[in-house]
Design an enzyme around this catalytic site. Structure first.
Site: not given
Length: 362
Positions: A119, A123
Site C-alpha cells: 500500500e 491522506e
C-alpha cells in the site's frame, strides 16, 4: 469485472497511520487467486467534463459532478463514497488534483493497494489545514507505525493541490504540486521486505475516521470526533492521471512470495486500454446534429404522435382511478401508511446510529 471481488475494510488504525488489512484473495496464502487486469497504458480522467465511467467501481455513496469535478460527500453518518479502478498498474505514476474535505475527523484519501496488501498513501485530515501525510505498508505489515511522514501544505481544504505518487521497483516518490517531498528506496523498507512491489489498483475516497464507533486511536489520528451536525463534508477531485509502466493484458503471481520478480505479465493488449481508447459515446445533442433534415422531421412527427398517445393514456388512467372502489383505495392508503411508517423507523435508527459501520474504510 475481477476487481468487483474486492471490498476495502479498515480493521486496524493507530494514531499515526492507517493500513488496509483485508483482501478477497491474498496471493501470499494461495496460488489460486485470479489474475489482475492490467491498465497497460496511461489515461487522464477529466472529472470536470466527464463522469468516472465504467473503469471505476463506485461504493459506499454516489458521487456528484460540477464545476469542481467529482464531489465525494458525507451527507449522513455511514457515508464513505469511494471509487476504485477495476484494473491494476505494475510500476507507474498516479496524479490527482484534489481539494480535501474539511471537518474534524474527516479523512480524504488517495491509495494504491495490491492483493497481497502492499500500500502507498496520501491522506489528509479535515481538521488539519497545514499538513498532509504520506505513508506506505508492505504485505499488510502493521507491527510498527514509523512509516508515516507529515508534510507542510497550504490550505488543502480550500485550494486544489496536485498529489502525485511515482512508483518503480527501486523507489517510491511522493510529489506535492510538482515538488518532490519524499523518496523511499527499496532497501530502506526493511531490506525490501516491506517495499510495495506487487500490482496495485487506485482507490480515492472520503470517510469519517472520527466516527464515535471507531476505536479511540483511529478517532485521535483523524483529529477528533466527527460532528455530523455540520454535514455535508465534501472532497472534490478535478482530474486523475494513471500511468502503468508495464505493458500487457494481465498480471499474476508466479509464487507466494509477492516479490517484484515473481509477477508474471501476460502479453497482449489490455482490454481496459481498448475501452479507454475507444471514442466516447455521443451526447444526445451530437446524435441529433448528425441526423438529416428528413430524419429530424420524422423524429418530430413520432414524438408528436407519442405525446398524443401518452395524453390519451393518462386520461384513461385518471378515469379508471376515479372509478376504483372504496376498498381498493383503502388498501392503497394502508400500504402507503405502512411504507411511510417503515421509512420513518429506518431514518430514526440511522439517526441513532443503528446502521453505523464500525471502523470501516471503503
Amino acid at each position: 469485472m475481477k476487481s468487483l471481488f474486492y471490498l476495502s475494510v479498515l480493521v486496524c488504525l493507530t494514531a499515526q497511520a492507517a493500513a488496509q488489512t483485508f483482501t478477497a484473495c491474498n496471493p501470499l496464502n494461495t496460488t489460486n487467486c485470479p489474475a489482475d487486469i492490467a491498465l497497460g497504458t496511461n489515461h487522464t480522467y477529466d472529472f470536470v467534463t466527464y463522469e468516472a465511467g465504467d473503469t471505476w467501481n463506485n461504493t459506499a455513496g454516489a458521487l456528484d459532478y460540477g464545476p469542481s469535478g467529482a464531489e465525494f460527500s458525507i451527507n449522513t453518518r455511514g457515508d464513505a463514497p469511494t471509487i476504485t479502478t477495476n484494473y491494476y498498474i505494475f510500476g507507474g505514476e498516479v496524479e490527482v488534483w484534489m481539494k480535501a474535505a474539511p471537518g474534524q475527523g474527516v479523512v480524504s484519501s488517495i491509495v494504491l493497494q495490491s492483493d497481497d496488501l502492499d500500500e502507498v498513501d496520501w491522506e489528509l485530515i479535515g481538521g488539519n489545514n497545514t499538513h498532509v501525510q504520506s505513508n506506505y505498508f508492505g504485505k499488510g505489515n502493521i507491527t510498527s507505525y514509523d512509516r508515516a511522514i507529515w508534510h507542510p501544505i497550504d490550505k488543502p481544504q480550500e485550494e486544489f493541490h496536485n498529489y502525485t505518487i511515482r512508483w518503480t521497483k527501486e523507489t517510491i516518490e511522493w510529489f506535492l504540486d510538482g515538488a518532490s517531498l519524499r523518496v523511499l528506496k527499496y532497501e530502506e523498507a526493511n531490506g525490501g521486505k516491506n517495499f510495495p512491489q506487487s500490482p496495485m489498483f487506485v482507490r480515492i475516497g472520503i470517510w469519517a475516521g472520527g466516527d464515535k464507533n471507531n476505536d479511540e486511536y483511529t478517532v485521535e489520528w483523524a483529529g477528533g470526533e466527527t460532528d455530523y451536525n455540520k454535514i455535508p463534508y465534501t472532497m472534490s477531485v478535478k482530474s486523475v492521471r494513471v500511468t502503468d509502466f508495464s505493458r500487457g493484458s494481465e498480471y499474476s503471481y508466479g509464487d507466494m512470495t509477492g516479490s517484484w520478480e515473481s509477477i508474471k505479465i501476460k502479453p497482449g493488449n489490455s482490454t481496459i486500454a481498448e475501452e479507454l481508447n475507444a471514442p466516447p459515446p455521443m451526447t444526445a445533442s451530437q446524435r441529433w446534429d448528425k441526423l438529416s433534415p428528413g430524419a429530424k422531421i420524422g423524429v418530430g412527427s413520432a414524438v408528436g404522435v407519442t405525446c398524443v398517445a401518452l395524453v390519451a393514456l393518462a386520461a384513461f388512467y385518471c378515469v379508471r382511478q376515479r372509478k376504483a372502489g372504496k376498498k381498493e383505495r383503502a388498501f392503497a392508503d394502508q400500504q402507503f401508511e405502512k411504507e411511510t411508517t417503515e421509512l420513518m423507523a429506518y431514518r430514526q435508527r440511522m439517526a441513532k446510529g443503528g446502521f453505523a459501520v464500525s471502523s470501516m474504510k471503503v
